[in-house]
Motif scaffolding. Structure first.
Motif, PDB file in Angstrom:
ATOM      1  N   ALA A  77       0.059  12.831  -1.855  1.00  9.17           N
ATOM      2  CA  ALA A  77      -1.070  12.038  -1.360  1.00  9.17           C
ATOM      3  C   ALA A  77      -0.937  11.786   0.134  1.00  9.17           C
ATOM      4  O   ALA A  77      -1.916  11.842   0.879  1.00  9.17           O
ATOM      5  CB  ALA A  77      -1.143  10.710  -2.123  1.00  9.17           C
ATOM      6  N   LYS A  78       0.275  11.514   0.593  1.00 10.51           N
ATOM      7  CA  LYS A  78       0.486  11.198   2.014  1.00 10.51           C
ATOM      8  C   LYS A  78       0.197  12.389   2.916  1.00 10.51           C
ATOM      9  O   LYS A  78      -0.096  12.200   4.096  1.00 10.51           O
ATOM     10  CB  LYS A  78       1.916  10.713   2.239  1.00 10.51           C
ATOM     11  CG  LYS A  78       2.178   9.317   1.709  1.00 10.51           C
ATOM     12  CD  LYS A  78       3.630   8.910   1.922  1.00 10.51           C
ATOM     13  CE  LYS A  78       3.922   7.547   1.335  1.00 10.51           C
ATOM     14  NZ  LYS A  78       5.342   7.159   1.523  1.00 10.51           N
TER      15      LYS A  78
ATOM     16  N   THR B 184      -1.646   3.736   1.836  1.00 12.04           N
ATOM     17  CA  THR B 184      -0.816   4.667   2.604  1.00 12.04           C
ATOM     18  C   THR B 184       0.583   4.838   2.031  1.00 12.04           C
ATOM     19  O   THR B 184       1.401   5.564   2.596  1.00 12.04           O
ATOM     20  CB  THR B 184      -0.705   4.188   4.063  1.00 12.04           C
ATOM     21  OG1 THR B 184      -0.262   2.832   4.099  1.00 12.04           O
ATOM     22  CG2 THR B 184      -2.045   4.293   4.766  1.00 12.04           C
ATOM     23  N   GLY B 185       0.875   4.156   0.914  1.00 10.07           N
ATOM     24  CA  GLY B 185       2.158   4.356   0.254  1.00 10.07           C
ATOM     25  C   GLY B 185       3.284   3.475   0.755  1.00 10.07           C
ATOM     26  O   GLY B 185       4.436   3.645   0.348  1.00 10.07           O
TER      27      GLY B 185
ATOM     28  N   ARG C 195      -6.413   6.707  -5.350  1.00 15.10           N
ATOM     29  CA  ARG C 195      -6.366   8.154  -5.236  1.00 15.10           C
ATOM     30  C   ARG C 195      -6.901   8.613  -3.881  1.00 15.10           C
ATOM     31  O   ARG C 195      -7.897   8.091  -3.398  1.00 15.10           O
ATOM     32  CB  ARG C 195      -7.185   8.812  -6.347  1.00 15.10           C
ATOM     33  CG  ARG C 195      -6.661   8.544  -7.748  1.00 15.10           C
ATOM     34  CD  ARG C 195      -7.524   9.214  -8.818  1.00 15.10           C
ATOM     35  NE  ARG C 195      -7.027   8.945 -10.147  1.00 15.10           N
ATOM     36  CZ  ARG C 195      -6.084   9.669 -10.740  1.00 15.10           C
ATOM     37  NH1 ARG C 195      -5.577  10.726 -10.113  1.00 15.10           N
ATOM     38  NH2 ARG C 195      -5.663   9.367 -11.948  1.00 15.10           N
ATOM     39  N   VAL C 196      -6.217   9.590  -3.313  1.00 18.00           N
ATOM     40  CA  VAL C 196      -6.633  10.208  -2.063  1.00 18.00           C
ATOM     41  C   VAL C 196      -6.798  11.696  -2.317  1.00 18.00           C
ATOM     42  O   VAL C 196      -5.833  12.381  -2.681  1.00 18.00           O
ATOM     43  CB  VAL C 196      -5.597   9.974  -0.947  1.00 18.00           C
ATOM     44  CG1 VAL C 196      -6.058  10.635   0.345  1.00 18.00           C
ATOM     45  CG2 VAL C 196      -5.367   8.483  -0.733  1.00 18.00           C
TER      46      VAL C 196
ATOM     47  N   ILE D 108      -1.720   7.948  -5.284  1.00 16.41           N
ATOM     48  CA  ILE D 108      -0.682   7.617  -4.308  1.00 16.41           C
ATOM     49  C   ILE D 108       0.537   7.000  -4.970  1.00 16.41           C
ATOM     50  O   ILE D 108       1.659   7.095  -4.454  1.00 16.41           O
ATOM     51  CB  ILE D 108      -1.254   6.662  -3.227  1.00 16.41           C
ATOM     52  CG1 ILE D 108      -0.253   6.444  -2.084  1.00 16.41           C
ATOM     53  CG2 ILE D 108      -1.651   5.326  -3.833  1.00 16.41           C
ATOM     54  CD1 ILE D 108      -0.073   7.594  -1.187  1.00 16.41           C
ATOM     55  N   LEU D 109       0.352   6.365  -6.124  1.00 17.02           N
ATOM     56  CA  LEU D 109       1.467   5.717  -6.800  1.00 17.02           C
ATOM     57  C   LEU D 109       2.260   6.687  -7.662  1.00 17.02           C
ATOM     58  O   LEU D 109       3.474   6.540  -7.823  1.00 17.02           O
ATOM     59  CB  LEU D 109       0.950   4.556  -7.662  1.00 17.02           C
ATOM     60  CG  LEU D 109       0.095   3.521  -6.907  1.00 17.02           C
ATOM     61  CD1 LEU D 109      -0.438   2.470  -7.870  1.00 17.02           C
ATOM     62  CD2 LEU D 109       0.908   2.872  -5.800  1.00 17.02           C
TER      63      LEU D 109
END
Length: 321
Positions: free
Chosen positions: A72-73, A48-49, A59-60, A65-66
């Motif tokens: 991504a959020k 979720t970051g 990955r979403v 996410i990074l």
């Protein structure tokens, strides 16, 4: 939809997450299980970051996410174990605040009202959150996760502290949301996972120890199949015949359970379903099979076995939860 590959997280000398890899497909409800300190919350906080990773990728919907956390959020709605509620706000004020915080572009009032209808909090829309019951607060927490209509929902212990009726209501809500969203459900309530989830991933000491569809987990952990058969026929002959059926590993006599039948505990070979050969063999002998009951491991038994086997077989250092 969610791809985690080689994920690791180190806190000082402790490796909380150790080379974790799994996928969650679109529209799937995945149960994420593990004992305290196993690495569940660390993994979800990276996903979720909220935390950075020491190594690996996450990955979403194809977005790392990074590398691109904001993008991504936008695909994630998160309900932590302690819902991030402001108790001095009304439900209406709070959801409107979350709407602004997420930069949502849907028509405000319509979007919020639709979410309230879905999670059934319309009747407390103008009430202070601080005056709501635990069950309603959980629903408000789920509502904030739905703002912006994210494709992925992550729920951490969504039914903790609820009464039995509230638990059933939240489970039904999660099932309904699973028709439109990809969901990760982390919980210690194992029957909840069995009732709701399509797939189960078990983590212990930072490592994945099981990743199976819910209905396949028993076979994956305990490849043999145990069952109790009630047969009408001469005990010695039936016992000898059962031991000769293809795919059956062992047979033990349990004794008479009814007036004219005898019960036998039968264990098949690994990955073998011996029910049909058993039926045909008994039928050919003219011995009625009047009962057949499976004796599968419960999810609790599987969980304990998975965690216990890893503790015996590995010296991996544990991490934070």
């Amino acid at each position: 939809m969610i791809e985690i590959n080689g994920l690791s997280k180190v806190f000082g000398t402790q490796r909380a997450v150790d080379d974790v890899t799994f996928r969650v497909e679109e529209g799937e409800i995945m149960g994420f299980l593990g004992p305290n300190g196993a690495g569940k919350s660390t993994t979800m906080n990276i996903l979720t970051g909220y935390l950075s990773a020491t190594g690996g990728t996450c990955r979403v919907n194809g977005v790392d996410i990074l590398e691109n956390p904001l993008e991504a959020k936008r695909n994630i709605g998160f309900l932590p174990e302690m819902p991030p509620l402001y108790t001095d706000m009304t439900v209406k004020e709070y959801l409107s605040f979350i709407y602004d915080l997420k930069g949502c572009t849907f028509p405000r009032q319509q979007h919020i009202r639709e979410i309230c209808d879905v999670v059934k909090i319309g009747d407390v829309y103008d009430r202070l959150i601080g005056n709501l019951s635990k069950g309603y607060r959980q629903r408000v927490g789920i509502a904030q996760a739905l703002i912006g209509n994210p494709r992925v929902l992550i729920f951490d212990e969504p039914t903790v502290g609820l009464d039995p009726k509230q638990i059933i209501d939240i489970r039904n809500l999660i099932r309904m949301l699973g028709k439109e969203h990809t969901i990760i459900l982390s919980t210690h309530i194992l029957p909840e996972v069995q009732a709701v989830c399509d797939r189960i991933v078990v983590i212990n000491k930072g490592k994945i120890v099981a990743n199976e569809k819910t209905e396949d987990l028993v076979t994956a952990v305990d490849g043999s199949r145990k069952m109790v058969a009630k047969v009408v026929g001469p005990q010695d002959e039936v016992l000898k015949t059962l031991k000769g059926v293809a795919g059956i590993r062992s047979v033990d006599v349990l004794g008479k359970r009814d007036t004219d039948s005898i019960s036998y505990l039968i264990e098949s070979e690994e990955r073998v379903d011996a029910r049909k050969p058993l039926f045909y063999t008994l039928a050919s002998k003219g011995w009625p099979l009047v009962g057949l009951e499976g004796m599968e491991l419960s999810l609790e038994d599987i969980f304990i076995r998975l965690v216990g086997e890893q503790r015996k077989g590995r010296n991996t250092k544990g991490g934070k939860n």
